[in-house]
Write a protein that holds these residues in place. Structure first.
Motif, PDB file in Angstrom:
ATOM      1  N   ARG A 193       0.748  -1.200   0.073  1.00 11.09           N
ATOM      2  CA  ARG A 193      -0.158   0.114   0.137  1.00 11.09           C
ATOM      3  C   ARG A 193       0.953   1.394  -0.042  1.00 11.09           C
ATOM      4  N   GLU A 194       1.876   1.157   0.640  1.00 13.20           N
ATOM      5  CA  GLU A 194       2.747   2.491   0.941  1.00 13.20           C
ATOM      6  C   GLU A 194       3.403   2.668  -0.195  1.00 13.20           C
ATOM      7  N   ALA A 195       4.003   1.550  -0.997  1.00 11.34           N
ATOM      8  CA  ALA A 195       4.675   1.682  -2.042  1.00 11.34           C
ATOM      9  C   ALA A 195       3.809   2.268  -3.436  1.00 11.34           C
ATOM     10  N   LEU A 196       2.721   1.989  -3.384  1.00 14.48           N
ATOM     11  CA  LEU A 196       1.683   2.350  -4.524  1.00 14.48           C
ATOM     12  C   LEU A 196       1.584   3.739  -4.198  1.00 14.48           C
ATOM     13  N   LYS A 197       1.250   4.211  -3.024  1.00 13.45           N
ATOM     14  CA  LYS A 197       0.843   5.545  -2.634  1.00 13.45           C
ATOM     15  C   LYS A 197       2.006   6.505  -2.978  1.00 13.45           C
ATOM     16  N   SER A 198       3.226   5.955  -2.658  1.00 12.04           N
ATOM     17  CA  SER A 198       4.550   6.730  -3.020  1.00 12.04           C
ATOM     18  C   SER A 198       5.041   6.800  -4.194  1.00 12.04           C
ATOM     19  N   GLY A 199       4.513   6.018  -5.310  1.00 13.78           N
ATOM     20  CA  GLY A 199       4.889   5.639  -6.551  1.00 13.78           C
ATOM     21  C   GLY A 199       6.133   4.908  -6.979  1.00 13.78           C
ATOM     22  N   ARG A 200       6.358   3.852  -5.741  1.00 15.70           N
ATOM     23  CA  ARG A 200       7.530   3.125  -6.016  1.00 15.70           C
ATOM     24  C   ARG A 200       7.095   2.011  -6.742  1.00 15.70           C
ATOM     25  N   ILE A 201       6.182   1.473  -6.761  1.00 17.83           N
ATOM     26  CA  ILE A 201       5.471   0.475  -7.676  1.00 17.83           C
ATOM     27  C   ILE A 201       4.271   1.011  -8.379  1.00 17.83           C
ATOM     28  N   ASP A 202       3.948   0.361  -9.545  1.00 15.67           N
ATOM     29  CA  ASP A 202       2.709   0.851 -10.376  1.00 15.67           C
ATOM     30  C   ASP A 202       1.654  -0.083 -10.305  1.00 15.67           C
ATOM     31  N   VAL A 203       1.880  -1.350  -9.818  1.00 17.17           N
ATOM     32  CA  VAL A 203       0.847  -2.345  -9.903  1.00 17.17           C
ATOM     33  C   VAL A 203       0.934  -3.209  -8.381  1.00 17.17           C
ATOM     34  N   ALA A 204      -0.064  -3.386  -7.681  1.00 14.48           N
ATOM     35  CA  ALA A 204      -0.052  -3.933  -6.456  1.00 14.48           C
ATOM     36  C   ALA A 204      -1.053  -5.356  -6.675  1.00 14.48           C
ATOM     37  N   ILE A 205      -0.534  -6.644  -6.297  1.00 13.71           N
ATOM     38  CA  ILE A 205      -1.592  -7.585  -5.968  1.00 13.71           C
ATOM     39  C   ILE A 205      -1.604  -7.980  -4.574  1.00 13.71           C
ATOM     40  N   LEU A 206      -2.753  -7.888  -4.211  1.00 17.28           N
ATOM     41  CA  LEU A 206      -3.041  -7.807  -2.561  1.00 17.28           C
ATOM     42  C   LEU A 206      -4.438  -8.144  -2.349  1.00 17.28           C
ATOM     43  N   ASP A 207      -4.581  -8.666  -0.865  1.00 17.90           N
ATOM     44  CA  ASP A 207      -5.963  -9.383  -0.573  1.00 17.90           C
ATOM     45  C   ASP A 207      -6.862  -8.203  -0.130  1.00 17.90           C
ATOM     46  N   SER A 208      -6.646  -6.961  -0.249  1.00 17.26           N
ATOM     47  CA  SER A 208      -7.692  -6.156   0.314  1.00 17.26           C
ATOM     48  C   SER A 208      -7.184  -4.710  -0.348  1.00 17.26           C
ATOM     49  N   VAL A 209      -8.362  -3.991  -0.728  1.00 19.53           N
ATOM     50  CA  VAL A 209      -7.825  -2.427  -1.601  1.00 19.53           C
ATOM     51  C   VAL A 209      -8.350  -1.477  -0.607  1.00 19.53           C
TER      52      VAL A 209
END
Length: 365
Positions: A193-209
């Motif tokens: 979550r933090e990486a997606l918010k900060s722009g360090r990743i573009d896509v996140a696969i996770l079990d909750s949004v």
């Protein structure tokens, strides 16, 4: 590029900072020479307070060098697309600050004085070192801009559906010869979550949004929660398993961990009095090892539990508890394209797993 971080109340340098420090060394040496040139040296050495507040910008240094190379303020102003009065004023301010006359104005142009030639050497060293640092940073930016960074929850193993989805993505992506290179990383749900918010990743696969409402997201697959127990356990109900074994599960900050904790508390309220043997671990390999080899019980989505059925015993809940996995992504078109591939791969892998399970059941019957 992150160079430092705060740890235990102190600011510490990271490995990446070593190269930057090396690149800055010629600049610090040149600043020391500039202090001597400007007369800012006493018995104690260089006046560090003066050096720390030098009001000379890199752009002013580069304009000084351009005038020196062209031998004319007018020619340099045309090349720099500046007005001649503006450039003359900047040079006058630089001379005033250094307390030295740098140019001899002549009819045919501007010629460096002896002190100007010394300043030229100092400023050239600063400019070259800065451009070396800048070019390295520009290259890192270009690589980052080209790269599509994908983060996922940590797979249970090489045969997990997450690993297979990402493997399929890389294979198809490279076969298309996309302009965007794929970069993969596995993290805990919180880190994703933090990486997606900060722009360090573009896509996140996770079990909750949860907490990612500002991002685009799509459901990846649906499954149900199951308990995983030691292979030699004999309890037939989840309530007995929860009551009789220590528990290790994903962190309550994750969707799965939150659901599992609520479920186990409902089935065995007295577990609240035994919190010392309820362990949260955002590492599925650790959870699987604790269950398979150390007598713990945990909870997983069925699609994640099936690939490790040879290591643990899968126990169905007495009532279905649905859960779903998601892909969340930013505005980049490449991120949306990657999500489409991941979703298609997950659907194919899930259908293959169901078909294989049904086949095993029919054979057993």
């Amino acid at each position: 590029m992150k160079l430092t971080e705060r740890a235990s109340g102190e600011l510490v340098t990271l490995i990446a900072s070593a190269g930057t420090l090396e690149g800055l060394e010629p600049i610090t040496v040149a600043i020391g020479e500039l202090c001597q040139f400007a007369g800012q040296v006493d018995a104690g050495g260089i006046d560090e307070a003066w050096a720390a507040r030098i009001p000379v910008k890199i752009v002013a240094i580069e304009r000084f060098l351009e005038v020196a190379d062209q031998g004319s303020i007018n020619r340099a102003a045309r090349r720099l697309h500046l007005g001649q009065p503006q450039l003359s004023l900047q040079l006058a301010n630089l001379e005033k600050f250094l307390g030295r006359r740098l140019f001899e104005r002549q009819a045919q142009g501007s010629v460096l004085t002896e002190e100007g030639r010394r300043a030229y050497q100092i400023f050239m060293a600063i400019s070259q070192a800065w451009n070396d640092l800048k070019s390295a940073a520009d290259e890192r930016y270009r690589r980052t801009a080209r790269s599509l960074r994908i983060g996922s929850i940590i797979p249970t193993g090489s045969e997990s559906w997450v690993a297979r989805c990402l493997g399929q993505l890389v294979s198809e992506w490279n076969a298309r010869r996309s302009n965007n290179a794929i970069s993969l990383v596995s993290m805990t749900a919180d880190d994703l979550r933090e990486a997606l918010k900060s722009g360090r990743i573009d896509v996140a696969i996770l079990d909750s949004v949860f907490g990612l409402e500002d991002f685009r997201h799509r459901e990846l697959l649906q499954t149900d929660m199951v308990a995983i127990a030691p292979p030699d356990s004999t309890e037939t109900t989840v309530a007995d398993l929860v009551a009789g074994h220590a528990i290790c599960m994903p962190s309550p900050r994750t969707g799965l961990g939150h659901a599992a904790m609520a479920f186990s508390n409902e089935r065995a309220p007295d577990r609240r009095l035994r919190s010392r043997d309820i362990t949260a671990a955002d590492s599925l390999p650790v959870i699987v090892d604790l269950v398979a080899n150390h007598g713990y019980v945990s909870f997983l989505g069925r699609v994640s539990a099936m690939p490790i059925a040879d290591k643990v015993r899968i126990v169905n809940l007495d009532e279905a508890l649905p859960m779903s996995y998601h892909v969340a992504f930013n505005h980049r078109k490449a991120a949306a394209d990657a999500c489409a591939v991941i979703i298609a791969a997950a659907a194919r892998i899930t259908s293959e797993t169901v078909a294989k399970t049904d086949g095993v059941r029919e054979s057993a019957a």
